[in-house]
Write a protein that holds these residues in place. Structure first.
Motif, mmCIF file in Angstrom:
data_model
loop_
_atom_site.group_PDB
_atom_site.id
_atom_site.type_symbol
_atom_site.label_atom_id
_atom_site.label_comp_id
_atom_site.label_asym_id
_atom_site.label_seq_id
_atom_site.Cartn_x
_atom_site.Cartn_y
_atom_site.Cartn_z
ATOM 1 N N GLY A 105 0.788 -1.230 0.000
ATOM 2 C CA GLY A 105 0.000 0.000 0.000
ATOM 3 C C GLY A 105 0.813 1.268 0.000
ATOM 4 N N TYR A 106 2.125 1.156 0.183
ATOM 5 C CA TYR A 106 2.985 2.345 0.189
ATOM 6 C C TYR A 106 3.444 2.637 -1.252
ATOM 7 N N LYS A 107 2.704 3.493 -1.910
ATOM 8 C CA LYS A 107 2.914 3.746 -3.339
ATOM 9 C C LYS A 107 3.911 4.869 -3.613
ATOM 10 N N ASN A 108 4.208 5.672 -2.582
ATOM 11 C CA ASN A 108 5.033 6.861 -2.784
ATOM 12 C C ASN A 108 6.439 6.628 -2.223
ATOM 13 N N VAL A 109 7.271 5.927 -3.008
ATOM 14 C CA VAL A 109 8.632 5.592 -2.577
ATOM 15 C C VAL A 109 9.632 6.259 -3.517
ATOM 16 N N THR A 110 10.546 7.043 -2.943
ATOM 17 C CA THR A 110 11.615 7.677 -3.719
ATOM 18 C C THR A 110 12.910 6.951 -3.415
ATOM 19 N N LYS A 111 13.533 6.382 -4.447
ATOM 20 C CA LYS A 111 14.688 5.507 -4.258
ATOM 21 C C LYS A 111 15.980 6.195 -4.694
ATOM 22 N N PHE A 112 17.032 6.041 -3.874
ATOM 23 C CA PHE A 112 18.352 6.574 -4.185
ATOM 24 C C PHE A 112 19.385 5.451 -4.118
ATOM 25 N N ALA A 124 17.906 19.276 0.607
ATOM 26 C CA ALA A 124 17.282 20.254 -0.290
ATOM 27 C C ALA A 124 15.834 20.542 0.075
ATOM 28 N N ILE A 125 15.149 19.587 0.709
ATOM 29 C CA ILE A 125 13.711 19.767 0.963
ATOM 30 C C ILE A 125 13.362 20.005 2.433
ATOM 31 N N LYS A 126 14.351 19.904 3.316
ATOM 32 C CA LYS A 126 14.041 19.895 4.748
ATOM 33 C C LYS A 126 13.370 21.184 5.240
ATOM 34 N N ASN A 127 13.608 22.304 4.561
ATOM 35 C CA ASN A 127 13.007 23.562 4.996
ATOM 36 C C ASN A 127 11.758 23.933 4.203
ATOM 37 N N ASP A 128 11.307 23.017 3.336
ATOM 38 C CA ASP A 128 10.096 23.277 2.561
ATOM 39 C C ASP A 128 8.872 23.230 3.474
ATOM 40 N N ALA A 129 7.910 24.085 3.196
ATOM 41 C CA ALA A 129 6.688 24.126 4.006
ATOM 42 C C ALA A 129 5.927 22.811 3.918
ATOM 43 N N ASP A 130 6.039 22.136 2.770
ATOM 44 C CA ASP A 130 5.334 20.864 2.576
ATOM 45 C C ASP A 130 6.270 19.664 2.760
ATOM 46 N N PHE A 131 7.262 19.810 3.650
ATOM 47 C CA PHE A 131 8.261 18.756 3.862
ATOM 48 C C PHE A 131 7.618 17.406 4.160
ATOM 49 N N SER A 132 6.595 17.386 5.015
ATOM 50 C CA SER A 132 5.978 16.118 5.415
ATOM 51 C C SER A 132 5.257 15.427 4.264
ATOM 52 N N SER A 133 5.003 16.164 3.186
ATOM 53 C CA SER A 133 4.392 15.540 2.013
ATOM 54 C C SER A 133 5.448 14.960 1.078
ATOM 55 N N LYS A 134 6.722 15.138 1.439
ATOM 56 C CA LYS A 134 7.821 14.644 0.612
ATOM 57 C C LYS A 134 8.594 13.507 1.271
ATOM 58 N N VAL A 135 8.577 13.462 2.600
ATOM 59 C CA VAL A 135 9.208 12.336 3.302
ATOM 60 C C VAL A 135 8.598 12.192 4.696
ATOM 61 N N LYS A 163 15.682 15.099 12.226
ATOM 62 C CA LYS A 163 15.757 14.093 13.289
ATOM 63 C C LYS A 163 14.392 13.568 13.720
ATOM 64 N N LYS A 164 13.333 14.324 13.426
ATOM 65 C CA LYS A 164 11.982 13.889 13.791
ATOM 66 C C LYS A 164 11.439 12.818 12.840
ATOM 67 N N THR A 165 12.100 12.649 11.703
ATOM 68 C CA THR A 165 11.650 11.681 10.704
ATOM 69 C C THR A 165 12.126 10.281 11.075
ATOM 70 N N PRO A 166 11.227 9.301 11.180
ATOM 71 C CA PRO A 166 11.639 7.932 11.513
ATOM 72 C C PRO A 166 12.642 7.385 10.496
ATOM 73 N N LEU A 167 13.688 6.745 10.998
ATOM 74 C CA LEU A 167 14.721 6.177 10.127
ATOM 75 C C LEU A 167 14.928 4.707 10.481
ATOM 76 N N ILE A 168 14.866 3.863 9.476
ATOM 77 C CA ILE A 168 15.039 2.418 9.645
ATOM 78 C C ILE A 168 16.296 1.970 8.910
ATOM 79 N N ILE A 169 17.191 1.304 9.623
ATOM 80 C CA ILE A 169 18.334 0.663 8.974
ATOM 81 C C ILE A 169 17.905 -0.750 8.593
ATOM 82 N N PHE A 170 17.999 -1.062 7.293
ATOM 83 C CA PHE A 170 17.558 -2.362 6.764
ATOM 84 C C PHE A 170 18.736 -2.972 6.012
ATOM 85 N N SER A 171 19.436 -3.900 6.655
ATOM 86 C CA SER A 171 20.705 -4.369 6.112
ATOM 87 C C SER A 171 20.990 -5.812 6.496
#
Length: 211
Positions: A105-112, A124-135, A163-171
């Motif tokens: 169900g997670y359709k909005n994935v940006t891969k690097f 580049a996006i951390k100070n955008d007003a719509d930051f939470s809509s990007k990550v 730092k408020k954004t959840p981060l998962i290490i998957f390795s």
């Protein structure tokens, strides 16, 4: 008993690996991969994939079928537009992760392809007003070119906005030493590949507590 079942699966994996080395066909490779999954034997799983003489499309087909089983076990799920950033350098594994997230169900994935690209995007996006809509969540491998996952984790968790954004290490590299290092850097969760079903559960939980 459980011990006997595990030993039987290990014996089966050894037999399948011998057959795979002789035949190098899709059926024997699939048997190896799926038995390694049952055992949660990441070392054998990735050794088999990396040493296979099958071409990328054939391996991708096996991983997609494997991925279907993981995703199907999740049952019916709602579509989520929560944006997820993924840093993973392996083409095959990133495809497997993205496909499973889409099916979950997670359709909005940006891969690097590495931590540096992910960090450049986040910076580049951390100070955008719509930051939470990007990550809303970050998933990172550990071993990657240019910038590894631990460095990316430190940069994210040292940043007053990110730092408020959840981060998962998957390795596949997570052992006790690596787990302690990831924890000290501030990772919210750390999971060992290829536990994709568990990854989805963890994303669900972290997003539910960070709305």
């Amino acid at each position: 008993c459980a011990y006997t079942r595990v030993m039987n699966y290990k014996a089966a994996l050894n037999c399948f690996k011998k057959a795979w080395r002789l035949n190098q066909n899709q059926d024997s490779l699939k048997s190896c991969l799926w038995t390694a999954q049952i055992l949660q034997d990441e070392e054998n799983f990735y050794e088999i994939v990396s040493n296979s003489t099958l071409d990328e499309s054939e391996i991708a087909a096996i991983l997609e079928e494997y991925d279907h089983v993981e995703a199907d076990a999740l049952g019916e799920r709602n579509i989520s537009e929560a944006p997820i950033v993924l840093a993973e350098d392996s083409v095959l594994l990133s495809k497997m992760i993205v496909d499973c997230l889409h099916k979950a169900g997670y359709k909005n994935v940006t891969k690097f392809d590495n931590g540096q690209e992910a960090w450049d995007y986040l910076s580049a996006i951390k100070n955008d007003a719509d930051f939470s809509s990007k990550v809303r969540c970050i998933i990172t491998d550990i071993e990657m070119p240019k910038m590894d996952g631990h460095r990316l984790t430190k940069l994210v968790k040292d940043d007053p906005v990110l730092k408020k954004t959840p981060l998962i290490i998957f390795s596949s590299l997570i052992n006790e030493e690596m787990y302690l290092k990831g924890k000290s850097l501030g990772a919210d969760e750390q999971l060992s590949k290829p536990e994709i079903g568990h990854l989805v559960d963890v994303i669900d939980h972290l997003l539910s507590i960070t709305k």
